[in-house]
Design an enzyme around this catalytic site. Structure first.
Site, short mmCIF file in Angstrom:
data_model
loop_
_atom_site.label_atom_id
_atom_site.label_comp_id
_atom_site.label_asym_id
_atom_site.label_seq_id
_atom_site.Cartn_x
_atom_site.Cartn_y
_atom_site.Cartn_z
N ASP A 168 69.22 79.21 -37.29
CA ASP A 168 69.26 78.31 -36.15
C ASP A 168 68.09 77.36 -36.35
O ASP A 168 66.98 77.80 -36.69
CB ASP A 168 69.14 79.07 -34.83
CG ASP A 168 69.64 78.26 -33.65
OD1 ASP A 168 70.73 77.66 -33.77
OD2 ASP A 168 68.97 78.22 -32.60
N PHE A 221 70.26 63.16 -41.84
CA PHE A 221 71.13 63.20 -40.66
C PHE A 221 70.28 63.64 -39.47
O PHE A 221 69.08 63.88 -39.60
CB PHE A 221 72.29 64.18 -40.89
CG PHE A 221 71.86 65.59 -41.21
CD1 PHE A 221 71.69 66.53 -40.21
CD2 PHE A 221 71.61 65.97 -42.52
CE1 PHE A 221 71.28 67.82 -40.50
CE2 PHE A 221 71.19 67.26 -42.83
CZ PHE A 221 71.02 68.18 -41.81
N ASN A 227 79.36 75.59 -42.20
CA ASN A 227 78.80 74.38 -42.78
C ASN A 227 78.80 74.49 -44.31
O ASN A 227 78.06 75.30 -44.88
CB ASN A 227 77.37 74.16 -42.26
CG ASN A 227 76.78 72.84 -42.69
OD1 ASN A 227 76.83 72.47 -43.85
ND2 ASN A 227 76.21 72.12 -41.74
N HIS A 234 61.92 72.47 -43.56
CA HIS A 234 61.80 73.70 -42.77
C HIS A 234 62.75 74.77 -43.29
O HIS A 234 62.38 75.95 -43.36
CB HIS A 234 62.08 73.40 -41.30
CG HIS A 234 63.33 72.62 -41.04
ND1 HIS A 234 63.64 71.43 -41.68
CD2 HIS A 234 64.37 72.84 -40.19
CE1 HIS A 234 64.79 70.96 -41.25
NE2 HIS A 234 65.26 71.80 -40.35
N LYS A 254 75.40 73.82 -46.02
CA LYS A 254 74.47 74.93 -45.82
C LYS A 254 74.84 76.09 -46.73
O LYS A 254 73.97 76.73 -47.33
CB LYS A 254 74.50 75.36 -44.36
CG LYS A 254 73.43 76.37 -43.98
CD LYS A 254 73.52 76.71 -42.49
CE LYS A 254 73.29 75.50 -41.61
NZ LYS A 254 73.32 75.86 -40.17
N SER A 262 78.09 80.68 -40.31
CA SER A 262 78.20 79.24 -40.22
C SER A 262 79.44 78.82 -41.00
O SER A 262 79.89 79.54 -41.90
CB SER A 262 76.97 78.56 -40.82
OG SER A 262 77.16 77.16 -40.95
#
Length: 204
Positions: free
Chosen positions: A68, A157, A9, A185, A12, A7
């Site tokens: 994911d 978001f 991000n 999650h 993250k 990723s």
């Protein structure tokens, strides 16, 4: 041990780096290594996360970590699912959080279902020691709630303003960051993966 995060991000990366740092794991994004993003052609979160992890491991020669995640709504047979981030584009609309939320409500209305709609945020985290690892670590996190017709809250978001958590009496967008990061999650999946790092990869 250094792992490639499949990723680019930054948020993250920061979140996962903090979680796994006590085990001596250092995360570096695939973009920092010049690795392009992997294809995500699969219908499930686990399959896409595994594809991304294997892709990053193959390109870097290092162990890799991928996730994911998205929203699954029961009335829509699990949609938007793996297409959560670009759900609106399936209906010829622009790709944005606002458009995704609007299209989601439109599709629920077309189905004639009564609100609220049971749903969950889902996260699959996968770690591999190498591209051909026959025993990938797989962790799933599910955060149950319900989709309501009226958005609430300014934080978060994605679908956070529509996702209401009955036990908390608030939408995800109304929660403070610390509460969201503790219950989400991704937090649940991360805790499971952390345990597997210790038990299977024997990191401590």
């Amino acid at each position: 041990m250094k792992l490639v995060l499949a990723s680019n991000n930054a948020k993250k990366l920061k979140e996962l780096q903090a979680l796994f740092q006590p085990l001596g794991l250092e995360l570096v994004t695939q973009g920092e290594l010049g690795i392009p993003e992997a294809e995500e052609p699969h219908p499930s979160f686990v399959e896409n996360a595994l594809a991304k992890a294997r892709h990053a491991a193959a390109a870097s020669g290092l162990p890799a970590l991928a996730d994911d995640s998205g929203l699954s709504v029961d009335a829509l047979d699990g949609a938007p699912g793996v297409l959560s981030a670009r759900y609106a584009t399936l209906f010829g609309q622009p790709k944005s959080d606002a458009d995704n939320n609007r299209v989601l409500l439109e599709q629920l209305a077309l189905g004639g279902h009564a609100a609220p709609f049971s749903a969950r945020f889902v996260c699959a985290l996968v770690a591999v020691r190498c591209a051909a690892d026959p025993e990938p670590l797989v962790a799933m996190g599910r955060w149950n709630g319900e989709i309501r017709r009226e958005a609430a809250g300014e934080g978060g978001f994605g679908y956070d303003p529509l996702m209401f958590i009955p036990a908390l009496g608030q939408s995800v967008a109304q929660l403070d960051a610390a509460t969201k990061n503790r219950l989400s999650h991704r937090a649940l999946a991360s805790a499971s993966l952390l345990q597997q790092f210790r038990e299977v990869w024997q990191l401590s």
